[in-house]
Design a protein around this motif. Sequence first.
Motif, PDB file in Angstrom:
ATOM      1  N   ARG A  14       0.935  -1.269  -0.014  1.00 36.79           N
ATOM      2  CA  ARG A  14      -0.077   0.068   0.052  1.00 36.79           C
ATOM      3  C   ARG A  14       0.964   1.212   0.046  1.00 36.79           C
ATOM      4  N   TYR A  15       2.077   1.177   0.808  1.00 40.88           N
ATOM      5  CA  TYR A  15       2.788   2.374   0.713  1.00 40.88           C
ATOM      6  C   TYR A  15       3.577   2.494  -0.717  1.00 40.88           C
ATOM      7  N   LEU A  16       4.029   1.287  -1.252  1.00 36.66           N
ATOM      8  CA  LEU A  16       4.964   1.396  -2.562  1.00 36.66           C
ATOM      9  C   LEU A  16       3.801   1.792  -3.622  1.00 36.66           C
ATOM     10  N   SER A  17       2.663   1.588  -3.380  1.00 33.87           N
ATOM     11  CA  SER A  17       1.664   1.810  -4.614  1.00 33.87           C
ATOM     12  C   SER A  17       1.460   3.267  -4.803  1.00 33.87           C
ATOM     13  N   ILE A  18       1.789   4.081  -3.848  1.00 31.26           N
ATOM     14  CA  ILE A  18       1.811   5.433  -3.889  1.00 31.26           C
ATOM     15  C   ILE A  18       2.532   5.966  -4.944  1.00 31.26           C
ATOM     16  N   ALA A  19       3.592   5.608  -5.095  1.00 31.02           N
ATOM     17  CA  ALA A  19       4.609   6.096  -6.217  1.00 31.02           C
ATOM     18  C   ALA A  19       4.125   5.703  -7.742  1.00 31.02           C
ATOM     19  N   THR A  20       3.276   4.839  -7.728  1.00 36.56           N
ATOM     20  CA  THR A  20       2.659   4.514  -9.392  1.00 36.56           C
ATOM     21  C   THR A  20       1.362   5.119  -9.539  1.00 36.56           C
ATOM     22  N   ALA A  21       0.736   5.840  -8.787  1.00 39.57           N
ATOM     23  CA  ALA A  21      -0.526   6.324  -9.020  1.00 39.57           C
ATOM     24  C   ALA A  21      -0.182   7.353  -9.997  1.00 39.57           C
ATOM     25  N   GLY A  22      -1.362   7.392 -10.774  1.00 41.87           N
ATOM     26  CA  GLY A  22      -1.310   7.961 -12.250  1.00 41.87           C
ATOM     27  C   GLY A  22      -2.257   9.337 -12.120  1.00 41.87           C
ATOM     28  N   SER A  23      -3.023   9.368 -11.272  1.00 35.24           N
ATOM     29  CA  SER A  23      -3.855  10.619 -11.031  1.00 35.24           C
ATOM     30  C   SER A  23      -4.281  10.911  -9.851  1.00 35.24           C
ATOM     31  N   PRO A  24      -4.629  12.235  -9.383  1.00 40.15           N
ATOM     32  CA  PRO A  24      -5.072  12.601  -8.193  1.00 40.15           C
ATOM     33  C   PRO A  24      -6.029  11.701  -7.590  1.00 40.15           C
ATOM     34  N   GLN A  25      -7.012  11.376  -8.356  1.00 38.53           N
ATOM     35  CA  GLN A  25      -7.897  10.300  -7.557  1.00 38.53           C
ATOM     36  C   GLN A  25      -7.296   9.102  -7.129  1.00 38.53           C
ATOM     37  N   GLU A  26      -6.567   8.654  -7.921  1.00 38.92           N
ATOM     38  CA  GLU A  26      -5.602   7.243  -7.573  1.00 38.92           C
ATOM     39  C   GLU A  26      -5.053   7.434  -6.482  1.00 38.92           C
ATOM     40  N   VAL A  66       3.821  15.822  -7.586  1.00 37.22           N
ATOM     41  CA  VAL A  66       4.627  16.628  -8.668  1.00 37.22           C
ATOM     42  C   VAL A  66       4.944  15.981 -10.083  1.00 37.22           C
ATOM     43  N   ASN A  67       5.138  14.719  -9.912  1.00 38.60           N
ATOM     44  CA  ASN A  67       5.056  13.944 -11.136  1.00 38.60           C
ATOM     45  C   ASN A  67       3.921  13.937 -11.885  1.00 38.60           C
ATOM     46  N   ILE A  68       2.590  13.816 -11.305  1.00 41.22           N
ATOM     47  CA  ILE A  68       1.392  13.987 -11.949  1.00 41.22           C
ATOM     48  C   ILE A  68       1.188  15.309 -12.421  1.00 41.22           C
ATOM     49  N   CYS A  69       1.614  16.256 -11.851  1.00 35.54           N
ATOM     50  CA  CYS A  69       1.496  17.716 -12.213  1.00 35.54           C
ATOM     51  C   CYS A  69       2.332  18.002 -13.391  1.00 35.54           C
ATOM     52  N   ASP A 117       9.355  32.693 -19.769  1.00 38.73           N
ATOM     53  CA  ASP A 117       9.063  31.198 -20.004  1.00 38.73           C
ATOM     54  C   ASP A 117       8.923  30.658 -18.614  1.00 38.73           C
ATOM     55  N   LYS A 118       9.985  31.123 -17.639  1.00 43.98           N
ATOM     56  CA  LYS A 118       9.739  30.407 -16.175  1.00 43.98           C
ATOM     57  C   LYS A 118       8.713  30.829 -15.540  1.00 43.98           C
ATOM     58  N   ASN A 119       8.486  32.075 -15.601  1.00 48.45           N
ATOM     59  CA  ASN A 119       7.322  32.653 -14.775  1.00 48.45           C
ATOM     60  C   ASN A 119       6.112  32.093 -15.264  1.00 48.45           C
ATOM     61  N   ARG A 120       5.637  31.900 -16.500  1.00 49.14           N
ATOM     62  CA  ARG A 120       4.370  31.419 -17.054  1.00 49.14           C
ATOM     63  C   ARG A 120       4.255  30.019 -16.401  1.00 49.14           C
ATOM     64  N   TYR A 121       5.427  29.178 -16.782  1.00 52.88           N
ATOM     65  CA  TYR A 121       5.292  27.653 -16.554  1.00 52.88           C
ATOM     66  C   TYR A 121       5.079  27.544 -14.866  1.00 52.88           C
ATOM     67  N   PHE A 122       5.918  28.113 -14.285  1.00 53.98           N
ATOM     68  CA  PHE A 122       6.116  27.768 -12.867  1.00 53.98           C
ATOM     69  C   PHE A 122       4.850  28.598 -11.884  1.00 53.98           C
ATOM     70  N   THR A 123       4.376  29.569 -12.497  1.00 50.63           N
ATOM     71  CA  THR A 123       3.110  30.051 -11.984  1.00 50.63           C
ATOM     72  C   THR A 123       1.927  29.233 -11.916  1.00 50.63           C
ATOM     73  N   THR A 124       1.706  28.509 -13.205  1.00 48.89           N
ATOM     74  CA  THR A 124       0.925  27.617 -13.504  1.00 48.89           C
ATOM     75  C   THR A 124       0.837  26.232 -12.619  1.00 48.89           C
ATOM     76  N   PHE A 125       2.355  26.061 -12.890  1.00 53.70           N
ATOM     77  CA  PHE A 125       2.580  24.674 -12.270  1.00 53.70           C
ATOM     78  C   PHE A 125       2.301  24.604 -10.823  1.00 53.70           C
ATOM     79  N   GLY A 126       2.481  25.882 -10.110  1.00 55.38           N
ATOM     80  CA  GLY A 126       2.428  26.111  -8.822  1.00 55.38           C
ATOM     81  C   GLY A 126       1.015  25.925  -8.178  1.00 55.38           C
ATOM     82  N   GLY A 127       0.316  26.688  -9.188  1.00 59.51           N
ATOM     83  CA  GLY A 127      -1.199  26.616  -8.760  1.00 59.51           C
ATOM     84  C   GLY A 127      -1.893  25.033  -8.887  1.00 59.51           C
ATOM     85  N   MET A 128      -1.396  24.638  -9.926  1.00 59.77           N
ATOM     86  CA  MET A 128      -2.098  23.161 -10.291  1.00 59.77           C
ATOM     87  C   MET A 128      -1.376  22.052  -9.209  1.00 59.77           C
TER      88      MET A 128
END
Length: 360
Positions: A14-26, A66-69, A117-128
């Motif tokens: 159950r612990y290891l399965s966290i790393a393979t989740a592919g969506s927020p719901q999962e 972070v990976n999902i995002c 470019d950094k500002n655009r990407y990481f502003t969106t990334f941080g919010g997401m």
Amino acid sequence: MASMELTDWNEDKRYLSIATAGSPQELKGRRTACQQVLLEQLNIIPIEEWMDRVNAMHDLIAKTAVNICEAQMKEAGYGLPPCAYSFIVFGSAGRQEATLWSDQDNGLIVEGEPDDDKNRYFTTFGGMLSDVLEEVGFEKCEGKVMCSEQLWSKTLPEWKMQLQSWMGQMEWEPIRYLIIASDMRHVAGSAELSAEWREAFHAGFVDNEKLSTAVLRNTVRHKATLNLLGQVLTERFGDNAGGFDIKYGVYIPLVNIVRHLALLHGIEDSSTLKRIEKLSEMDKYEHLENIRRAFLTALRMRVNTPFVERDGMLSSSDYISGNALKNKQLMSELRESLLLVRRLHRALQRQLRSAERRQS
């Protein structure tokens, strides 16, 4: 903690399965399953080990988020990150003392000079990313210490300027931000960026008595939790009437006291227990074993406060209930810890008065 015990826990499916989740719901579903195992282990294994397991789970959830995002950003047409970055945590997560109901306290360090470019990407990334973390069970921070906020998401050069600015002001608010920053811990991304951030942070405290005094001034703000007769002061009104706020009554004062001493001596560890360990090695302070014991008591009491479950997620007021306080052993342990907090607090108040006289 025995390494074999940690290995056994890390190999739990159950612990290891966290790393393979592919969506927020999962990811949320796998957190809930892992959380249930942890609740079954509470008060069965030592509190230090239990907290290590909880925070190892939180770290793995954050790394997976972070990976999902990143994948969601690519799907949305933003592409891959334009440069290296680090996802960092503060607060109880930074100290590896988060409970099963702790909220978000996090930020981003972005490589290199700022550009569009950094500002655009990481502003969106941080919010997401903050939204994803909320979806998997980490409530958003009321104080807005999150990677979605510009104050806590910057390029490394901007961060260095921000830290210098906070260190150059001795007012309550910038020092409060600096104290929050002092618990920073790297979780995902570039460890090198986090290390350089940490180096810049601690460099500002070297031979800086005025800054240490300002931190001490913030540290000694303390809500009285014992009356003149040494009796525990409980809440008089509201939903928690008759209860005791273990978080702000014992846990946070001990965290603050140990943090102040750690910053004073250039100790870079963010964990309160590791800070106590490093301070003990200096053989300079009395009461450290008593502080450690009181801190573990505070951790144990905090994670045993009543909680409610909604859709698999837990929340707690961090109050020991009035009924629980009728337990004589619990009340005795609580009062002993509070007496220690009061004694330490008064000693720090004397140190502050002495420091202010020297600097006036």
